[in-house]
Design an enzyme around this catalytic site. Sequence first.
Site, PDB file in Angstrom:
ATOM      1  N   ASP A   1      50.206  44.232  39.215  1.00  0.00           N
ATOM      2  CA  ASP A   1      51.127  45.100  38.492  1.00  0.00           C
ATOM      3  C   ASP A   1      51.936  44.234  37.553  1.00  0.00           C
ATOM      4  OD1 ASP A   1      51.348  47.806  38.905  1.00  0.00           O
ATOM      5  OD2 ASP A   1      52.832  47.650  40.491  1.00  0.00           O
TER       6      ASP A   1
ATOM      7  N   ARG B   1      47.838  47.039  45.437  1.00  0.00           N
ATOM      8  CA  ARG B   1      47.327  46.820  44.082  1.00  0.00           C
ATOM      9  C   ARG B   1      47.013  45.348  43.821  1.00  0.00           C
ATOM     10  NH1 ARG B   1      51.578  49.642  41.752  1.00  0.00           N
ATOM     11  NH2 ARG B   1      50.917  51.250  43.184  1.00  0.00           N
TER      12      ARG B   1
ATOM     13  N   ARG C   1      42.153  45.455  37.850  1.00  0.00           N
ATOM     14  CA  ARG C   1      43.187  46.230  38.519  1.00  0.00           C
ATOM     15  C   ARG C   1      42.592  47.276  39.452  1.00  0.00           C
ATOM     16  NH1 ARG C   1      48.765  48.200  37.403  1.00  0.00           N
ATOM     17  NH2 ARG C   1      48.946  50.172  38.444  1.00  0.00           N
TER      18      ARG C   1
ATOM     19  N   ASP D   1      55.103  44.915  35.197  1.00  0.00           N
ATOM     20  CA  ASP D   1      56.092  45.913  34.788  1.00  0.00           C
ATOM     21  C   ASP D   1      57.015  45.324  33.732  1.00  0.00           C
ATOM     22  OD1 ASP D   1      55.229  47.879  36.570  1.00  0.00           O
ATOM     23  OD2 ASP D   1      56.562  47.193  38.170  1.00  0.00           O
TER      24      ASP D   1
END
Length: 159
Positions: free
Chosen positions: A95, A92, A83, A97
């Site tokens: 991710d 990024r 990451r 979530d």
Amino acid sequence: MSRAWIGLGSNLDRPRQQLERAFQALDTLPESRLAARSSLYRSAPMGPADQPDYLNAVALLETALEPLELLDRLQAIEQAQGRKRERHWGPRTLDLDLLLYDDLVMDHPRLRLPHPGIGQRDFVLIPLLELAGELEIPGWGRASRLLAKCTSRTARRIG
Ligand code: ROI
């Protein structure tokens, strides 16, 4: 088993490969099974515009892991995939979530459920609706109604 919806996003270091690897990693989590995965979507960055477009997708995980335990596992997958996050709302590598966990509403310093950004993010709502057209977001109503109210719509399905 609980049903956990997870949003995937990447705009660095071969995003398509990042998402494919993340789906595989989700499927190998303990006490869990990857029950469904959406198509991949390309979307314009929300936040600073001087970054590449994102690839986004959503996964449905059937899991016996508790929400915070699952969050730890998601963060470990992000780390394992190197990451990188260079600045706030910047580009990024990966991710993951946690968007929804059954009908749970929670406000914990590490985890808010439903994910507070869901309602404004077409790149989350569109793949969620692909997998569950009738989905209800606890406290907010139908995902389809939230999408209809989304002002920014850039996500395009790419397969
Ligand atoms: N923008 C898009 N389009 N997709 C994302 O996954 C995404 N993730 C983020 C921010 C920086 C808010 N912007 C995004 O974290």
